[in-house]
Write a protein that holds these residues in place. Structure first.
Motif, PDB file in Angstrom:
ATOM      1  N   SER A  94     -22.124   4.554   6.912  1.00  0.00           N
ATOM      2  CA  SER A  94     -22.165   3.732   8.116  1.00  0.00           C
ATOM      3  C   SER A  94     -20.983   4.040   9.038  1.00  0.00           C
TER       4      SER A  94
ATOM      5  N   GLU B 249     -18.940   6.642  18.194  1.00  0.00           N
ATOM      6  CA  GLU B 249     -18.848   5.542  19.160  1.00  0.00           C
ATOM      7  C   GLU B 249     -17.420   4.990  19.207  1.00  0.00           C
ATOM      8  N   TYR B 250     -16.804   4.847  18.032  1.00  0.00           N
ATOM      9  CA  TYR B 250     -15.422   4.372  17.995  1.00  0.00           C
ATOM     10  C   TYR B 250     -14.506   5.317  18.768  1.00  0.00           C
TER      11      TYR B 250
ATOM     12  N   GLU C 181     -20.997   5.512  12.962  1.00  0.00           N
ATOM     13  CA  GLU C 181     -20.396   4.779  14.074  1.00  0.00           C
ATOM     14  C   GLU C 181     -19.094   5.406  14.563  1.00  0.00           C
TER      15      GLU C 181
END
Length: 384
Positions: free
Chosen positions: A112, A119-120, A116
């Motif tokens: 996960s 995006e971070y 992500e």
């Protein structure tokens, strides 16, 4: 010839034995030269040692962790063989519980986080971009990066495109890791015989050497054993304490991926000084993107953990047993990492401690020889 052998310098280096030592050095140098010319013959042997290196390191670590437990069970009048079997059964149960309950959860969190992470990173880049545009450096920044927003959008699209490939690479890594875990199923059998006969190994090794040097070598073996035991047992306990404190702290402040980040901090803390810097990086990115207040809370948690570890945990558990200066540790880690990669970083400090023990004993041996042969003829004595 007798006059030549009676000089202090020659007597200091062993007298007649000096020629023998020089011959041995010449023989070793000749062998090294021959090896450099036909090294391809030994590639299978080198490959064999590279294959078993990680298993041997892991076995030695577990040996030093379990040896005190075996000694404790022997104190309760339990035979050593039965104590080993009981301990291995308990450890196998704990490892099985870890594999089937905790590792799948960490795997899900890791996948996960990988999904992500682009995006971070993009949110972090946009935040830095907006901050600089509103700062006193805005004019210089705008001239250098006029179209950074469009560039970041392109980078974001590319990152999204490659997320699938990244996940495939992560899956391949996890598969490889699973194969390693399965291969380590043979570890209990090796560990059993090491725990059973490990105390006899130094005496067996001493039989190779002349009786005259055996007491000195036994002291060297004891020193190495003490250094490895102190470092391995202390470092594992310290790493576990750091991981537990980080997990509790992350839960208190509500940071995402608390267990995964705490596990990373626990594992990387095995590497002194450099490990904490590696561990804080993913937590820092998540905290910055989440909110400025989360960054403040993370800084507080990190500071408290480092203070507790540096002022209370490490001094009480590890003390000053290794007597290695922090600057020396950093140079050793950097050199070992450059030469041998991640494996070199892991074994750098205990390897340096072993070399230090050998060098210290050799220095003491030379001092005794100097006091015996050269001191009476020293023109610069302390009385003058």
């Amino acid at each position: 010839m007798e006059k030549w052998e009676s000089t202090p310098l020659i007597r200091f280096f062993g007298g007649k034995n000096l020629l023998y030592i020089l011959g041995v050095i010449l023989f070793i140098g000749l062998n090294l030269f021959i090896y450099s010319q036909v090294s391809f013959i030994f590639k299978p042997i080198v490959a064999f040692f590279e294959t078993i290196a990680l298993s041997v390191i892991f076995t030695v670590v577990v040996y030093y962790l379990l040896r005190p437990i075996i000694g404790l069970l022997e104190g309760f009048r339990i035979k050593r063989v039965w104590g080993i079997l009981i301990t291995l059964a308990l450890v196998s149960g704990l490892i099985t519980l870890l594999i089937f309950l905790i590792i799948p959860f960490l795997e899900r969190q890791f996948l996960s986080l990988i999904e992500e992470l682009p995006e971070y990173l993009m949110e972090l880049a946009y935040s830095i971009d907006q901050w600089i545009r509103n700062s006193i450096f805005a004019n210089y920044y705008n001239d250098l990066f006029e179209d950074l927003g469009g560039t970041l959008d392109q980078v974001s699209d590319n990152l999204s495109t490659y997320v699938g490939n990244t996940l495939e690479g992560v899956t391949s890594f996890i598969t490889t890791l699973t194969n390693v875990v399965i291969a380590l199923v043979t570890l209990p059998f090796i560990l059993f015989y090491l725990l059973k006969d490990g105390e006899k190994f130094p005496n067996m090794l001493l039989r190779i050497f002349p009786p005259k040097v055996r007491p000195e070598l036994l002291n060297v073996f004891k020193g190495i054993d003490h250094q490895l035991s102190a470092y391995i047992q202390g470092q594992i306990i310290v790493s576990f304490c750091i991981g537990a404190m980080m997990y509790v702290g992350f839960l208190i402040i509500g940071l995402d991926y608390a267990l995964l980040l705490a596990a990373i901090a626990s594992v990387t803390s095995v590497v002194p000084y450099l490990g904490p810097m590696i561990a804080i990086t993913p937590a820092l990115i998540i905290a910055i993107v989440t909110s400025p207040f989360m960054l403040v809370k993370l800084a507080i948690v990190w500071t408290v953990v480092q203070l507790l570890e540096g002022k209370f945990i490490s001094p009480q558990i590890m003390g000053k047993r290794l007597h290695i200066h922090p600057v020396t540790i950093i140079f050793v880690l950097l050199t070992a990492g450059h030469l041998f990669g991640i494996l070199g970083i892991i074994v750098a400090i205990p390897g340096y401690a072993i070399i230090k023990v050998v060098v210290v004993y050799m220095f003491l041996w030379f001092k005794r020889r100097f006091n015996k042969f050269a001191a009476p003829d020293n023109k610069y004595s302390e009385t003058e």
